[in-house]
Design a protein around this motif. Sequence first.
Motif, PDB file in Angstrom:
ATOM      1  N   SER A  51       0.788  -1.303   0.051  1.00 23.49           N
ATOM      2  CA  SER A  51      -0.117   0.008  -0.006  1.00 23.49           C
ATOM      3  C   SER A  51       0.787   1.154   0.119  1.00 23.49           C
ATOM      4  O   SER A  51       0.428   2.249  -0.505  1.00 23.49           O
ATOM      5  CB  SER A  51      -0.878  -0.018   1.211  1.00 23.49           C
ATOM      6  N   ASN A  52       2.008   1.307   0.370  1.00 20.72           N
ATOM      7  CA  ASN A  52       2.902   2.439   0.557  1.00 20.72           C
ATOM      8  C   ASN A  52       3.942   2.487  -0.500  1.00 20.72           C
ATOM      9  O   ASN A  52       5.024   3.008  -0.123  1.00 20.72           O
ATOM     10  CB  ASN A  52       3.647   2.478   2.015  1.00 20.72           C
ATOM     11  N   GLY A  53       3.786   1.720  -1.561  1.00 20.99           N
ATOM     12  CA  GLY A  53       4.846   1.786  -2.792  1.00 20.99           C
ATOM     13  C   GLY A  53       5.928   0.664  -2.635  1.00 20.99           C
ATOM     14  O   GLY A  53       5.869  -0.251  -1.720  1.00 20.99           O
ATOM     15  N   TYR A  54       6.642   0.514  -3.555  1.00 20.38           N
ATOM     16  CA  TYR A  54       7.496  -0.560  -3.967  1.00 20.38           C
ATOM     17  C   TYR A  54       8.944  -0.152  -3.345  1.00 20.38           C
ATOM     18  O   TYR A  54       9.658  -1.037  -3.109  1.00 20.38           O
ATOM     19  CB  TYR A  54       7.785  -0.752  -5.333  1.00 20.38           C
ATOM     20  N   PHE A  55       9.131   1.071  -2.845  1.00 24.96           N
ATOM     21  CA  PHE A  55      10.511   1.683  -2.288  1.00 24.96           C
ATOM     22  C   PHE A  55      10.390   2.068  -1.035  1.00 24.96           C
ATOM     23  O   PHE A  55      10.443   3.327  -0.848  1.00 24.96           O
ATOM     24  CB  PHE A  55      11.022   2.486  -3.176  1.00 24.96           C
ATOM     25  N   PRO A  56       9.490   1.358   0.134  1.00 28.07           N
ATOM     26  CA  PRO A  56       9.114   2.085   1.359  1.00 28.07           C
ATOM     27  C   PRO A  56      10.279   2.512   2.196  1.00 28.07           C
ATOM     28  O   PRO A  56       9.979   3.294   3.127  1.00 28.07           O
ATOM     29  CB  PRO A  56       8.361   0.757   2.200  1.00 28.07           C
ATOM     30  N   PHE A  57      11.366   2.074   2.100  1.00 23.54           N
ATOM     31  CA  PHE A  57      12.508   2.398   3.113  1.00 23.54           C
ATOM     32  C   PHE A  57      13.342   3.430   2.473  1.00 23.54           C
ATOM     33  O   PHE A  57      14.463   3.803   3.103  1.00 23.54           O
ATOM     34  CB  PHE A  57      13.223   1.226   3.512  1.00 23.54           C
ATOM     35  N   MET A  62      17.635   0.700   0.886  1.00 28.54           N
ATOM     36  CA  MET A  62      18.507   0.063  -0.249  1.00 28.54           C
ATOM     37  C   MET A  62      19.672  -0.013   0.204  1.00 28.54           C
ATOM     38  O   MET A  62      20.223  -1.165  -0.105  1.00 28.54           O
ATOM     39  CB  MET A  62      18.096   0.907  -1.754  1.00 28.54           C
ATOM     40  N   LEU A  63      20.628   0.870   0.726  1.00 21.77           N
ATOM     41  CA  LEU A  63      21.926   0.920   0.829  1.00 21.77           C
ATOM     42  C   LEU A  63      21.951   0.033   2.063  1.00 21.77           C
ATOM     43  O   LEU A  63      23.203  -1.003   1.966  1.00 21.77           O
ATOM     44  CB  LEU A  63      22.578   2.192   1.234  1.00 21.77           C
ATOM     45  N   GLY A  64      21.269  -0.123   2.981  1.00 24.04           N
ATOM     46  CA  GLY A  64      21.386  -1.006   3.973  1.00 24.04           C
ATOM     47  C   GLY A  64      21.309  -2.574   3.632  1.00 24.04           C
ATOM     48  O   GLY A  64      21.923  -3.337   4.431  1.00 24.04           O
ATOM     49  N   ALA A  66      21.720  -3.529   0.649  1.00 21.20           N
ATOM     50  CA  ALA A  66      22.671  -3.900  -0.267  1.00 21.20           C
ATOM     51  C   ALA A  66      24.087  -4.266   0.514  1.00 21.20           C
ATOM     52  O   ALA A  66      24.856  -5.200   0.082  1.00 21.20           O
ATOM     53  CB  ALA A  66      23.155  -2.705  -1.265  1.00 21.20           C
ATOM     54  N   ALA A  67      24.258  -3.471   1.790  1.00 18.66           N
ATOM     55  CA  ALA A  67      25.394  -3.711   2.526  1.00 18.66           C
ATOM     56  C   ALA A  67      25.229  -5.067   3.402  1.00 18.66           C
ATOM     57  O   ALA A  67      26.226  -5.933   3.506  1.00 18.66           O
ATOM     58  CB  ALA A  67      25.587  -2.810   3.713  1.00 18.66           C
ATOM     59  N   THR A  68      24.056  -5.581   3.625  1.00 19.36           N
ATOM     60  CA  THR A  68      23.883  -6.890   4.142  1.00 19.36           C
ATOM     61  C   THR A  68      24.060  -7.887   3.166  1.00 19.36           C
ATOM     62  O   THR A  68      24.651  -8.999   3.433  1.00 19.36           O
ATOM     63  CB  THR A  68      22.271  -7.008   4.787  1.00 19.36           C
ATOM     64  N   VAL A  69      23.669  -7.809   1.735  1.00 17.23           N
ATOM     65  CA  VAL A  69      23.797  -8.948   0.839  1.00 17.23           C
ATOM     66  C   VAL A  69      25.248  -8.916   0.332  1.00 17.23           C
ATOM     67  O   VAL A  69      25.642  -9.991   0.262  1.00 17.23           O
ATOM     68  CB  VAL A  69      22.849  -8.573  -0.486  1.00 17.23           C
ATOM     69  N   PHE A  70      26.040  -7.958   0.607  1.00 22.53           N
ATOM     70  CA  PHE A  70      27.499  -7.871   0.118  1.00 22.53           C
ATOM     71  C   PHE A  70      28.022  -9.199   0.755  1.00 22.53           C
ATOM     72  O   PHE A  70      29.098  -9.726   0.434  1.00 22.53           O
ATOM     73  CB  PHE A  70      28.017  -6.473   0.713  1.00 22.53           C
TER      74      PHE A  70
END
Length: 184
Positions: A51-57, A62-64, A66-70
């Motif tokens: 309900s609040n869009g596809y990019f809620p954070f 997104m950077l957090g 990406a850092a976790t997936v790294f």
Amino acid sequence: MFVAGLLCVGIKESALVQSLVTFANVCVMLFVIIAGSVIGFRTGWVGYELSNGYFPFGINGMLGGAATVFFAYIGFDTVASTAEEVTNPQRDLPLGIGISLFICSGLYMLVSAVIVGIVPYYAMDPDTPISSAFADHGMHWAMYIVTAGAVAALSSTLMGSLLPQVHTAPCQAAQCPILYLYDK
């Protein structure tokens, strides 16, 4: 202890065990993708109804993420330490790293897409997101498969991180055997 002992036995034996563990990890990931897709098609992919869009954070989220997936790609430094075992390193190392990165990235993206599709991101259990996603849909037995895959992944990571140390320790001992005995 078992993993370190296995690595000390030899590179061929540890490579065989590493291959078996990696095969088990890939099988578990394929299970998550297939079983999760079946659940997703049955339930209509409820996780993607945001309900609040596809990019809620925003950009910070997104950077957090990406850092976790790294940290999922940490094991590729082991390839550099075992370069002497390759018959044609100038061709085989870049090819092996590229293919394995492609396969790992594809599997990680598919697992993420399926899990987020069957359980909304805000409803996931932060400690066990994949196994609890199956439990939320009545597949409690799948939790054991996912847990076995997590244990296999941890042992694979342990083997990968200990491999360079097992190979460099004798070299350090040969350079200065007296100091190596007292190095703690």
